[in-house]
Design an enzyme around this catalytic site. Structure first.
Site, mmCIF file in Angstrom:
data_model
loop_
_atom_site.group_PDB
_atom_site.id
_atom_site.type_symbol
_atom_site.label_atom_id
_atom_site.label_comp_id
_atom_site.label_asym_id
_atom_site.label_seq_id
_atom_site.Cartn_x
_atom_site.Cartn_y
_atom_site.Cartn_z
ATOM 1 C CB ALA A 28 -0.936 -0.017 1.209
ATOM 2 N NE ARG A 40 -0.912 -4.546 9.334
ATOM 3 C CZ ARG A 40 -1.536 -5.064 8.284
ATOM 4 N NH1 ARG A 40 -1.367 -4.522 7.090
ATOM 5 N NH2 ARG A 40 -2.328 -6.109 8.423
ATOM 6 C CG HIS A 127 -3.669 -9.257 -1.083
ATOM 7 N ND1 HIS A 127 -3.013 -8.464 -0.168
ATOM 8 C CD2 HIS A 127 -3.299 -10.536 -0.786
ATOM 9 C CE1 HIS A 127 -2.280 -9.230 0.643
ATOM 10 N NE2 HIS A 127 -2.438 -10.484 0.284
ATOM 11 C CB CYS A 135 -21.324 -14.084 -8.184
ATOM 12 S SG CYS A 135 -22.588 -15.031 -7.293
ATOM 13 C CB CYS A 138 -22.569 -18.572 -9.891
ATOM 14 S SG CYS A 138 -22.715 -16.878 -10.514
ATOM 15 C CB THR A 201 4.906 -4.150 1.614
ATOM 16 O OG1 THR A 201 4.367 -5.193 2.432
ATOM 17 C CG2 THR A 201 6.250 -4.575 1.062
ATOM 18 C CG ASN A 226 7.922 0.084 4.360
ATOM 19 O OD1 ASN A 226 7.063 0.270 3.508
ATOM 20 N ND2 ASN A 226 7.619 -0.087 5.626
#
Ligand code: NAD
Length: 261
Positions: A28, A40, A127, A135, A138, A201, A226
């Site tokens: 993110a 976070r 993800h 759905c 189905c 991340t 990061n």
């Protein structure tokens, strides 16, 4: 960015310039500069609204119509539908253009890597994606736009027109399994790489958080970009605690210098 980081960036650029196979693992934090909050980080959704974690649980989604209505409303107004890619997405696409990025495993659901120029065939959206709806009965998959229009028109919880089942964004909620084929692709890419670039991340969401260990055990270098600590910092070959867009742009410039030399 701290000038003390320039030698590390140059060294990382040299590694990337000479690597056989480079894989990026993004989270993110690559999209915060586009205006999409992470979970976070200091301005993260869960940092500011801890109760919202319930909205990401599949059990709550399946059992509580109020949760579904809230999730659909948040989807409707999700910034991912209105913002564009930033310097981090562009820099990763630039590495790919130079044949210096061979696969991009992303935990992000926003589609901004593809919008930033990454080849969709090389982006592994582990993800899922906010741009499709599935759905849960189905498995019918459709573009998100028309379903979100139903929500905008007043349907709090649009059902599948084919079978009447519950529908959901084609994203992986907590309690849902990852697509085994995508997980296998990510694993294969990482096990075959000699440099893994983990960007934006926290490296705490499993099973994705195991990929850096897989890379290290296969003998690859691990580079972490990061803003905050991650559980892998001690084992990484380089850690750059700075803005992803700034660092990646500097790395692309460094790769160009090394490739010309
Ligand atoms: P996370 O929220 O756990 O961690 C994000 C990390 O990025 C934090 O450690 C933060 O310090 C860092 N960060 C934030 N902005 C940065 C910047 N500009 N430069 C460098 N670092 C920065 O996110 P995660 O590790 O991706 O895992 C959480 C889950 O959140 C994933 O499952 C993902 O699917 C989901 N998520 C996705 C989006 C999106 O698609 N954009 C947004 C929020 C959450």
């Amino acid at each position: 960015m701290d000038t003390a980081e320039e030698p590390i960036i140059d060294e990382v650029a040299a590694w990337i310039a000479s690597a056989r196979q480079v894989v990026a693992l993004t989270g993110a934090g690559v999209s915060t500069a586009s205006g999409i909050p992470d979970f976070r980080g200091p301005d993260g959704l869960w940092t500011k609204e801890p109760d919202s974690q319930r909205l990401f649980s599949i059990d709550a989604y399946l059992s509580d119509p109020e949760v579904r209505a809230e999730v659909w409303q948040r989807r409707l107004h999700n910034p991912a539908f209105s913002v564009g890619p930033n310097a981090a997405h562009m820099a990763l696409a630039a590495l790919e253009d130079r044949d210096r990025l061979h696969a991009l495993v992303t935990q992000n659901i926003d589609g901004l890597h593809q919008a930033g120029g990454s080849d969709p065939d090389r982006v592994i959206e582990i993800h899922g994606t906010i741009h499709e709806v599935v759905c849960l009965s189905c498995d019918r998959r459709v573009p998100a736009g028309p379903v979100l229009q139903q929500v905008a028109d007043g349907d709090p919880d649009p059902r599948c027109p084919a079978c009447g089942g519950l529908q959901k964004s084609a994203t992986v909620s907590f309690g849902q399994s990852l697509d085994p084929a995508l997980l296998q692709r990510a694993h294969d890419a990482v096990i075959g790489c000699d440099l893994l670039l983990a960007v934006g991340t926290s490296l705490v969401v499993h099973p994705v958080a195991l990929l850096p260990r897989t890379a290290l055990e296969a003998g690859a270098r691990l580079v972490i970009i990061n803003a905050e600590d991650t559980p892998y910092d001690d084992r990484a070959d380089a850690v750059l605690r700075a803005d992803a867009g700034e660092v990646l742009s500097a790395i692309v410039a460094g790769v160009d210098n090394h490739q010309q030399a």
